[in-house]
Design an enzyme around this catalytic site. Sequence first.
Site, mmCIF file in Angstrom:
data_model
loop_
_atom_site.group_PDB
_atom_site.id
_atom_site.type_symbol
_atom_site.label_atom_id
_atom_site.label_comp_id
_atom_site.label_asym_id
_atom_site.label_seq_id
_atom_site.Cartn_x
_atom_site.Cartn_y
_atom_site.Cartn_z
ATOM 1 N N TYR A 132 0.840 -1.200 0.000
ATOM 2 C CA TYR A 132 0.000 0.000 0.000
ATOM 3 C C TYR A 132 0.872 1.246 0.000
ATOM 4 O O TYR A 132 1.716 1.431 0.873
ATOM 5 C CB TYR A 132 -0.862 -0.051 1.270
ATOM 6 C CG TYR A 132 -1.787 1.118 1.498
ATOM 7 C CD1 TYR A 132 -2.598 1.624 0.490
ATOM 8 C CD2 TYR A 132 -1.892 1.680 2.763
ATOM 9 C CE1 TYR A 132 -3.468 2.676 0.735
ATOM 10 C CE2 TYR A 132 -2.768 2.727 3.015
ATOM 11 C CZ TYR A 132 -3.550 3.220 1.997
ATOM 12 O OH TYR A 132 -4.419 4.251 2.253
ATOM 13 N N HIS A 148 -2.952 7.424 -0.262
ATOM 14 C CA HIS A 148 -3.744 8.166 0.723
ATOM 15 C C HIS A 148 -2.928 8.944 1.739
ATOM 16 O O HIS A 148 -3.422 9.254 2.812
ATOM 17 C CB HIS A 148 -4.663 7.198 1.494
ATOM 18 C CG HIS A 148 -5.791 6.698 0.652
ATOM 19 N ND1 HIS A 148 -6.228 5.406 0.686
ATOM 20 C CD2 HIS A 148 -6.561 7.328 -0.251
ATOM 21 C CE1 HIS A 148 -7.227 5.239 -0.155
ATOM 22 N NE2 HIS A 148 -7.451 6.398 -0.739
ATOM 23 N N ASP A 198 -9.871 11.099 -2.846
ATOM 24 C CA ASP A 198 -10.185 9.816 -3.465
ATOM 25 C C ASP A 198 -11.689 9.531 -3.348
ATOM 26 O O ASP A 198 -12.346 9.188 -4.329
ATOM 27 C CB ASP A 198 -9.358 8.735 -2.746
ATOM 28 C CG ASP A 198 -9.453 7.381 -3.401
ATOM 29 O OD1 ASP A 198 -9.829 7.318 -4.578
ATOM 30 O OD2 ASP A 198 -9.137 6.379 -2.733
#
Length: 688
Positions: free
Chosen positions: A170, A173, A266
């Site tokens: 990941y 964000h 997002d």
Amino acid sequence: MSRDPRYDILFEPVRIGPVTARNRFYQVPHCNGMGRTYPSSMAEMRGVKAEGGWAVVCTEETEIHHSAEYSPGIEGRLWDDADIPVFARMTEKIHEHGSLAGVELSYASVAASNRYSREIPMAPVDRPVESYDPLQARRMDKEDIRTLRKWYIDAAHRAKTAGFDVVYVYCGHDLSIQMHFLNRLRNTRSDEYGGSLENRVRLFREILEDTKDAVGDTCAVAVRFAVDEMSGEDGLTCEGEGRDVVEMLAEMPDLWDVNVSDWHNDSITSRFSEQGHQEPYISFVKSVTSKPVVGVGRYTSPDAMVSLVKRGVMDFIGAARPSIADPFLPKKIEEGRLDDIRECIGCNICVSGDFLMMPMRCTQNPTMGEEWRKGWHPERIPSRGSEDSILIIGAGPAGLECARALGQRGYAVTLAEERPELGGRVTLESGLPGLSEWARVRDHRELQLNQMPNVDIYLESSMEQANILEFGASHVVLATGASWTRNGIGRENAAPIAGSDRENCFTPDDVIAGRPIVGPVLVFDDDHYYMGGVLCEKLRQDGHEVILVTPAVDVSHWTHNTMEQERIQARLIELGVHIICSHNLVSIDAEQAELACGYTDRRQTRDCGSVVMVTAREPRDTLYTALTQRTDALQEAGIKSVSRVGDCLAPGTIAAAVYEGHRFARELDAPKQNGVPFRRELVRLAGT
Ligand code: ADP
Ligand code: SF4
């Protein structure tokens, strides 16, 4: 019904490294407020998504180590082998339906405060953590970096043991350590992990390589990468370093899951953006990699999805919110049941579950989060338990959903609405600036109801006691909603505000109905959700000078939970709304309002022609009160029960009204339960 061949392309299998997804529908990682705390609920919810046709179903952010944890936030957790059974349950549920299970392995850096573990967070450089906790993360040295890589490898092995098919690295964000190493403002190191982009990408690259080496033989290794941080040249941009990173690592992962950062951008709400808003940022990715690409953009239209694949924007249609609002979206397209799709309205009530650390709920899908604990399925509902008939009064979100679900159960339902159209508050509020998509709450139910021969709808039918008794249904459900009050009583004021009985004092209902109003308009927002802010926007659009007064520290305060607060405040500032926070409204006269500072009680006056009170709502329950007092008349009419649902019972969110309407339909003939009405996930005492 069968599938429209135009959509065949959406059902092609797609290879992701060593595994194959059965179609192009991909539930990207999303938080849910259940995770490690309510694991059975989380697992069942994911299983339902797989049943609904999502070929890949992923976890939320999953902590790989106790030194980067989000407590009391509720995410996934794979700290050690003890966490494996939770995810084994989830992957089992997903595999039962032939889908692939993905896990988003994450290490949080300054985004985690480690409130539970009390470990010192680590980051590229010494930096305060992002929360306002009085704590700093410490700079990682080379040994820390080596150790972190080992933790990732261990977590990847655990993920494989838990049965995952797709293992993520990941980097999105603004939450993960890889992202923080990449960002030149967050990473000012001068060693081989800082400086040039090649150095800043090193950790991301190494962890990706390590993960591939560890589990890449049987698991696909994906990355979730924010190609644009939406912060201009200071951060990654899709034309600058964001693109460069994709080019540098192009063929390394088995799949690119790309989006924009941070989460506010997002998962932007429909009030501020439309379906497909990320396309301009992510569309370059497929041109620089041969690996499959997944992107998101709150896609609910199959035509838009087909277009994305055909135009080479993405290989998989990624979704978080559309899969929450309708876990069966893929199945419905596959079976040619497009009218049955429950489209996400982009309100982010689901997101509030994560922020408030409670099981996620959804405005459109009342079964979300209830799959395990109440056994509610988004598509199936038990058949009716009797021949009883039901009269529902009021066709707002509560009445509509109640009628729809009772209709689906096969009951004979009559829905009476006094207005000329369905939808109640949803219809009215969807006319406010930015809220047009909210009408989908009505549209979905209207379409469903129109297909039900056992449901009769009467518009322009104002029901009074006499009509109801005369109608004589077995059960009467009052879904008559609520009205905004004018007297100012609410959270801040326990007694009416002086002057609130004046002609120049308005309610939101008055403004929505278009009652003529004289400016300057002072909007007093003691409600703190969207209404105060959105009315200011409307009044500005109508050409009024507007002052927003709120006892809260910022406007529309609760919308922090839907990730809209900053945008709302920015919009009001841009529109020229005069904002006065931390103040109460004390009194109103013909031309002025008196305000009091929330801290010092110091007074000030403001010139205003009108005041709009956004304070409290009063249930429209006079019919209920009157009817329930007439037990003999009810008996004579054959009416077995009179109930209230939605705002008529207790004013709340649209999501709550839909849920209550649905709940009534489910529980009408269910045996009365004593005690807790749902299954609980109790903490097991260690050592027992
Ligand atoms: P909720 O959010 O609980 O569904 P709403 O205010 O959106 O509540 O909807 C209530 C609906 O009930 C409105 O459309 C209103 O016009 C309708 N209504 C209220 N009283 C009556 C009545 N006596 N007869 C028929 N319809 C009514
Ligand atoms: Fe969409 Fe709102 Fe449901 Fe979230 S809560 S999935 S934004 S409808």
